[in-house]
Every structure is written in C-alpha cells, then in structure tokens.
Design a protein around this motif. Structure first.
Motif, PDB file in Angstrom:
ATOM      1  N   ALA A  81      87.320 -17.768  35.234  1.00 42.95           N
ATOM      2  CA  ALA A  81      85.900 -17.735  35.587  1.00 42.95           C
ATOM      3  C   ALA A  81      85.712 -17.240  37.027  1.00 42.95           C
ATOM      4  O   ALA A  81      84.771 -16.492  37.318  1.00 42.95           O
ATOM      5  CB  ALA A  81      85.282 -19.114  35.413  1.00 42.95           C
ATOM      6  N   ASN A  84      86.139 -13.700  36.959  1.00 45.26           N
ATOM      7  CA  ASN A  84      84.958 -13.065  36.375  1.00 45.26           C
ATOM      8  C   ASN A  84      83.824 -12.898  37.392  1.00 45.26           C
ATOM      9  O   ASN A  84      83.005 -11.981  37.271  1.00 45.26           O
ATOM     10  CB  ASN A  84      84.476 -13.866  35.160  1.00 45.26           C
ATOM     11  CG  ASN A  84      84.961 -13.259  33.861  1.00 45.26           C
ATOM     12  OD1 ASN A  84      85.402 -12.106  33.842  1.00 45.26           O
ATOM     13  ND2 ASN A  84      84.859 -14.000  32.775  1.00 45.26           N
ATOM     14  N   LYS A 128      86.244 -14.089  29.059  1.00 48.25           N
ATOM     15  CA  LYS A 128      85.437 -15.158  28.453  1.00 48.25           C
ATOM     16  C   LYS A 128      85.922 -15.445  27.036  1.00 48.25           C
ATOM     17  O   LYS A 128      86.049 -16.601  26.624  1.00 48.25           O
ATOM     18  CB  LYS A 128      83.960 -14.718  28.466  1.00 48.25           C
ATOM     19  CG  LYS A 128      82.968 -15.641  27.826  1.00 48.25           C
ATOM     20  CD  LYS A 128      82.981 -17.028  28.364  1.00 48.25           C
ATOM     21  CE  LYS A 128      82.716 -17.090  29.864  1.00 48.25           C
ATOM     22  NZ  LYS A 128      83.019 -18.468  30.359  1.00 48.25           N
ATOM     23  N   GLU A 131      89.032 -17.523  26.987  1.00 48.14           N
ATOM     24  CA  GLU A 131      88.749 -18.946  27.206  1.00 48.14           C
ATOM     25  C   GLU A 131      88.258 -19.598  25.920  1.00 48.14           C
ATOM     26  O   GLU A 131      88.718 -20.683  25.543  1.00 48.14           O
ATOM     27  CB  GLU A 131      87.694 -19.100  28.302  1.00 48.14           C
ATOM     28  CG  GLU A 131      87.363 -20.557  28.593  1.00 48.14           C
ATOM     29  CD  GLU A 131      86.210 -20.679  29.579  1.00 48.14           C
ATOM     30  OE1 GLU A 131      86.400 -21.324  30.605  1.00 48.14           O
ATOM     31  OE2 GLU A 131      85.117 -20.123  29.312  1.00 48.14           O
ATOM     32  N   TYR A 132      87.314 -18.942  25.237  1.00 46.56           N
ATOM     33  CA  TYR A 132      86.796 -19.491  23.980  1.00 46.56           C
ATOM     34  C   TYR A 132      87.929 -19.665  22.958  1.00 46.56           C
ATOM     35  O   TYR A 132      88.021 -20.686  22.282  1.00 46.56           O
ATOM     36  CB  TYR A 132      85.719 -18.574  23.391  1.00 46.56           C
ATOM     37  CG  TYR A 132      84.377 -18.621  24.089  1.00 46.56           C
ATOM     38  CD1 TYR A 132      84.021 -19.675  24.907  1.00 46.56           C
ATOM     39  CD2 TYR A 132      83.451 -17.588  23.912  1.00 46.56           C
ATOM     40  CE1 TYR A 132      82.791 -19.698  25.540  1.00 46.56           C
ATOM     41  CE2 TYR A 132      82.220 -17.617  24.537  1.00 46.56           C
ATOM     42  CZ  TYR A 132      81.897 -18.669  25.354  1.00 46.56           C
ATOM     43  OH  TYR A 132      80.672 -18.695  25.977  1.00 46.56           O
ATOM     44  N   THR A 155      77.165 -20.497  28.717  1.00 46.82           N
ATOM     45  CA  THR A 155      78.040 -19.336  28.953  1.00 46.82           C
ATOM     46  C   THR A 155      77.943 -18.330  27.804  1.00 46.82           C
ATOM     47  O   THR A 155      78.070 -17.126  28.023  1.00 46.82           O
ATOM     48  CB  THR A 155      79.517 -19.758  29.163  1.00 46.82           C
ATOM     49  OG1 THR A 155      80.002 -20.387  27.969  1.00 46.82           O
ATOM     50  CG2 THR A 155      79.671 -20.708  30.332  1.00 46.82           C
ATOM     51  N   ALA A 159      76.942 -14.573  28.160  1.00 50.58           N
ATOM     52  CA  ALA A 159      77.810 -13.497  27.653  1.00 50.58           C
ATOM     53  C   ALA A 159      77.007 -12.532  26.778  1.00 50.58           C
ATOM     54  O   ALA A 159      77.253 -11.315  26.798  1.00 50.58           O
ATOM     55  CB  ALA A 159      78.973 -14.094  26.870  1.00 50.58           C
ATOM     56  N   TRP A 195      75.053 -15.588  36.795  1.00 52.93           N
ATOM     57  CA  TRP A 195      76.439 -16.062  36.798  1.00 52.93           C
ATOM     58  C   TRP A 195      76.785 -16.802  38.097  1.00 52.93           C
ATOM     59  O   TRP A 195      77.482 -17.816  38.064  1.00 52.93           O
ATOM     60  CB  TRP A 195      77.416 -14.901  36.576  1.00 52.93           C
ATOM     61  CG  TRP A 195      78.849 -15.350  36.594  1.00 52.93           C
ATOM     62  CD1 TRP A 195      79.770 -15.158  37.577  1.00 52.93           C
ATOM     63  CD2 TRP A 195      79.522 -16.109  35.574  1.00 52.93           C
ATOM     64  NE1 TRP A 195      80.969 -15.741  37.244  1.00 52.93           N
ATOM     65  CE2 TRP A 195      80.844 -16.331  36.024  1.00 52.93           C
ATOM     66  CE3 TRP A 195      79.130 -16.625  34.337  1.00 52.93           C
ATOM     67  CZ2 TRP A 195      81.784 -17.042  35.274  1.00 52.93           C
ATOM     68  CZ3 TRP A 195      80.078 -17.333  33.595  1.00 52.93           C
ATOM     69  CH2 TRP A 195      81.380 -17.542  34.057  1.00 52.93           C
ATOM     70  N   TYR A 203      81.764 -24.866  36.145  1.00 55.64           N
ATOM     71  CA  TYR A 203      83.219 -24.816  36.327  1.00 55.64           C
ATOM     72  C   TYR A 203      83.754 -25.606  37.520  1.00 55.64           C
ATOM     73  O   TYR A 203      84.929 -25.983  37.525  1.00 55.64           O
ATOM     74  CB  TYR A 203      83.668 -23.352  36.489  1.00 55.64           C
ATOM     75  CG  TYR A 203      83.640 -22.567  35.209  1.00 55.64           C
ATOM     76  CD1 TYR A 203      84.762 -22.487  34.380  1.00 55.64           C
ATOM     77  CD2 TYR A 203      82.488 -21.914  34.799  1.00 55.64           C
ATOM     78  CE1 TYR A 203      84.730 -21.772  33.201  1.00 55.64           C
ATOM     79  CE2 TYR A 203      82.444 -21.197  33.622  1.00 55.64           C
ATOM     80  CZ  TYR A 203      83.569 -21.126  32.828  1.00 55.64           C
ATOM     81  OH  TYR A 203      83.541 -20.418  31.647  1.00 55.64           O
TER      82      TYR A 203
END
Lengths: 205, 81
Positions: A81, A84, A128, A131-132, A155, A159, A195, A203
C-alpha cells in the motif's frame, strides 16, 4: 504583434479545437477562478465527501473493537500500500505533465505520458489484487470482521475509480485536446487525493 | 523544473516520511497525529499543484479548511480508540 508560425504560442493555439478556450496553465498568476471543468470539481468534492464519510464510519466502528481492528489490519499489505502511494503520485505527476504537453500542442508527448500514467495505474491494481488474493487465500472475506467489510468496500470502491480513471485517460489521450486532457487528469488527481486520505486511516492507524 | 515536478518530489518525500513513521514502531497519538498531518499536506500539494488550485487561492483555502476539519475528525476518532 505577429506570432511566428513555429513559436510556442502558435503551437498552443494550433492545438485548440474551434471554439475551444485556451485552458489556464497551473503556472499562470492567480485569477481566483477554478481551473478546468466545474462539473469535475463537483465530482471531486462529492468523492471526497463520500470517501470521507466512509472513513469516518470506519473509525467510528473501530471504537467498538480496537483490538480486533488492529489484528485485522495486520493481515493487510502495508508495504504494498505504501508502494502504491508512490505509484499513484508518480502517475499523477505524469498526468500533470501530459496536461502541459497538451497545452503546448505536443500530442505525441501527451499520449506517451498518459500511456505511462495508465501503466502505473495497472501497477496499482496489480499490487491491490495481490493483497486481495492473499487475504482470500487466508479465508478472509468481507464478512470475516467489520474491519474487512469497510476495508474491502473503501479500497475496492477506490480501485474501481482507478480502473475508470485508466479508461478515461486512454479516452482523453485519444482525443488529445487540452480541455479533454485537463479534465481526464483532474479525475486522476482526484483518485490520487482520495488515496492519500484513505491509506493512513485503513493501513497505518 | 516545473511546478508539477517540484510537487511530485515533495509528495515522494512526504510519502517516504509517512512510511518511515509507520515503520518506526510508534503507536497511538505519536503515530496518528504526524501521519494524518502528512496526509493533509499531501492532499494540499495535490490540490494546489496537480489540480491547479494555485491559480484560485480562495478555493484552495476552502478545500484546505474542509480537509483539515475531516482530518481533525479522523484524529479525534483515532485517539479515542
């Protein structure tokens, strides 16, 4: 005064569609007027309000179970993150440069800049998605804990905006007019802005 | 160097500072307050330099005020937990 045909002023003027006003550059002196499209600013304000309300709700529910939220947060990819954030601010920079290129009538340069900005958007979505995928592999879904209900929603919605922004940047790159590029870049900066508000709350805190 | 490039460098530095704070092991108010302040600064830079509100100082102040109130609310809720 006569403007030579190959001067920057002439190139800028030549990039304008008939009837299109010259967009205000970000390096011009203050005029007091909002730059770009008013409707885009309405959208930006709306998105900040929606995400702001979502983040306030997230932090309010966190009050009922701070320990559970902290444990749940530890399963997220903090490093990804953080990376990102760098990806999005860099992509935003490229979109800002593309706006200047559009104002200067440099179509090839603006398309190249937007293509790289879109590429950074893809990097964001890949990180992302990783992570998912990792969360799902651990059996963590939206119903696992209230933390995940909010984090997936916030998130995931963000996205979706990244994906929409990538499509929009491609469209305005194809159009290539200064006004279109400025509007597309403004949407992209809004995604970036959301973001930087979302990242620390979901986070880090 | 263009305004956008200066803004990008500043945003990278602010983001690096947030990451360093998070990695430092700080918790509670010592983490939340500076991290949220950095978030507010990043939002200000994006609005001013990427979105071009530098040409509309009144609008920039309005957005800054609204975001400051939002971030103060974040901080209040974070510290209450």
């Amino acid at each position: 005064m006569t403007i030579p045909p190959d001067s920057p002023q002439s190139l800028r003027a030549s990039s304008l569609a008939p009837g299109e006003e010259k967009p205000k550059t970000h390096d011009e002196p203050p005029s007091g007027q909002l730059p770009g499209e008013l409707l885009m600013w309405v959208l930006i304000l709306s998105e900040i309000t929606v995400f702001g309300a979502g983040l306030l709700a997230f932090l309010s529910v966190r009050l009922t179970d701070p320990t559970g939220f902290a444990e749940a947060q530890s399963h997220l990819h903090r490093t990804g993150a953080a990376a990102n954030t760098l990806v999005l601010v860099t992509s935003g920079w490229l979109a800002a440069l593309a706006t200047r290129a559009a104002e200067a009538g440099q179509r090839r340069r603006l398309r190249l800049l937007l293509a790289v900005a879109i590429g950074f958007g893809a990097v964001f979505l890949i990180l992302k998605g990783t992570e998912y995928a990792d969360l799902w592999a651990q059996g963590i879904g939206t119903e696992t804990h209230a933390f995940y209900t909010f984090s997936y929603l916030l998130t995931g919605f963000h996205a979706a905006h990244v994906l929409a922004g990538m499509v929009l940047l491609a469209l305005v790159g194809w159009l290539g007019t200064p006004k279109a590029v400025e509007t597309g870049a403004a949407f992209w900066h809004m995604v970036d802005l959301v973001w930087v508000l979302l990242f620390p709350v979901v986070y880090l805190l | 160097m263009t305004r956008a490039t200066k803004a990008w460098i500043l945003l990278l530095a602010l983001s690096a500072a947030s990451t360093a704070l998070a990695a430092s092991g700080l918790i509670g108010a010592a983490l939340a307050l500076p991290v949220l302040a950095l978030s507010g600064l990043k939002a200000h830079v994006i609005l001013r330099d990427y979105l071009g509100l530098v040409v509309a100082p009144g609008w920039l102040r309005g957005f800054d005020l609204g975001l400051s109130l939002l971030i103060l609310a974040f901080a209040g809720l974070a510290l209450a937990a």
